[in-house]
Design a protein around this motif. Structure first.
Motif, PDB file in Angstrom:
ATOM      1  N   UNK A 109      -6.610 -17.948 -49.498  1.00  9.56           N
ATOM      2  CA  UNK A 109      -5.291 -18.041 -50.151  1.00  9.56           C
ATOM      3  C   UNK A 109      -4.908 -19.509 -50.379  1.00  9.56           C
ATOM      4  N   UNK A 110      -4.149 -19.746 -51.425  1.00 10.12           N
ATOM      5  CA  UNK A 110      -3.816 -21.117 -51.818  1.00 10.12           C
ATOM      6  C   UNK A 110      -3.153 -21.914 -50.702  1.00 10.12           C
ATOM      7  N   UNK A 111      -2.231 -21.293 -49.998  1.00 16.06           N
ATOM      8  CA  UNK A 111      -1.527 -21.991 -48.927  1.00 16.06           C
ATOM      9  C   UNK A 111      -2.499 -22.422 -47.816  1.00 16.06           C
ATOM     10  N   UNK A 112      -3.377 -21.531 -47.427  1.00 13.64           N
ATOM     11  CA  UNK A 112      -4.350 -21.836 -46.376  1.00 13.64           C
ATOM     12  C   UNK A 112      -5.315 -22.915 -46.854  1.00 13.64           C
ATOM     13  N   UNK A 113      -5.725 -22.830 -48.096  1.00 11.68           N
ATOM     14  CA  UNK A 113      -6.658 -23.822 -48.640  1.00 11.68           C
ATOM     15  C   UNK A 113      -6.020 -25.210 -48.683  1.00 11.68           C
ATOM     16  N   UNK A 114      -4.800 -25.295 -49.189  1.00 11.46           N
ATOM     17  CA  UNK A 114      -4.109 -26.592 -49.222  1.00 11.46           C
ATOM     18  C   UNK A 114      -3.881 -27.140 -47.823  1.00 11.46           C
ATOM     19  N   UNK A 115      -3.458 -26.274 -46.903  1.00  8.58           N
ATOM     20  CA  UNK A 115      -3.204 -26.698 -45.527  1.00  8.58           C
ATOM     21  C   UNK A 115      -4.473 -27.229 -44.872  1.00  8.58           C
ATOM     22  N   UNK A 116      -5.571 -26.540 -45.030  1.00 12.78           N
ATOM     23  CA  UNK A 116      -6.806 -26.980 -44.373  1.00 12.78           C
ATOM     24  C   UNK A 116      -7.353 -28.264 -45.003  1.00 12.78           C
ATOM     25  N   UNK A 117      -7.234 -28.416 -46.314  1.00  8.81           N
ATOM     26  CA  UNK A 117      -7.691 -29.654 -46.949  1.00  8.81           C
ATOM     27  C   UNK A 117      -6.845 -30.856 -46.529  1.00  8.81           C
ATOM     28  N   UNK A 118      -5.541 -30.673 -46.493  1.00 14.95           N
ATOM     29  CA  UNK A 118      -4.663 -31.780 -46.078  1.00 14.95           C
ATOM     30  C   UNK A 118      -4.847 -32.106 -44.592  1.00 14.95           C
ATOM     31  N   UNK A 119      -4.912 -31.072 -43.783  1.00 12.92           N
ATOM     32  CA  UNK A 119      -5.121 -31.295 -42.345  1.00 12.92           C
ATOM     33  C   UNK A 119      -6.467 -31.962 -42.092  1.00 12.92           C
ATOM     34  N   UNK A 120      -7.490 -31.515 -42.793  1.00  9.72           N
ATOM     35  CA  UNK A 120      -8.808 -32.125 -42.648  1.00  9.72           C
ATOM     36  C   UNK A 120      -8.817 -33.581 -43.066  1.00  9.72           C
ATOM     37  N   UNK A 121      -8.113 -33.907 -44.136  1.00 17.25           N
ATOM     38  CA  UNK A 121      -8.046 -35.292 -44.602  1.00 17.25           C
ATOM     39  C   UNK A 121      -7.310 -36.184 -43.604  1.00 17.25           C
TER      40      UNK A 121
END
Length: 95
Positions: free
Chosen positions: A48-60
């Motif tokens: 889901x978009x929210x999970x994808x954005x959250x994981x990419x930002x958190x990973x960065x």
């Protein structure tokens, strides 16, 4: 590091250069590993978009923090070790 008349020897400069290179390389490796663990699933799977954005930002953010922490820890440890013993083959500078 031994300083002779305010100048460092070539060996001292080489040691600092090697240590900086090691700090940067190991920090980049650790940051990439952490980014891959946190953001990897978002890149490999359809989430889901929210999970994808959250994981990419958190990973960065996590990768940047790990990179900085690794560089600082390696260079501080090198600075406090005092370099190499003053006489080759000796375990203590006072030997």
């Amino acid at each position: 590091m031994s300083v002779h008349g305010g100048r460092r020897t070539q060996a001292d400069r080489d040691a600092v250069t090697v240590e900086i290179g090691y700090a940067l390389f190991s920090a980049a490796f650790a940051a990439a590993l952490f980014f891959g663990v946190v953001a990897g699933p978002a890149l490999l799977f359809h989430l889901p978009d929210l999970v994808e954005r959250w994981s990419l930002r958190t990973g960065s953010v996590l990768a940047a923090v790990v990179f900085a922490a690794r560089v600082v820890s390696v260079l501080v440890r090198f600075r406090t070790d005092g370099g190499q013993p003053s006489q080759p083959g000796r375990t203590s500078p006072d030997s």
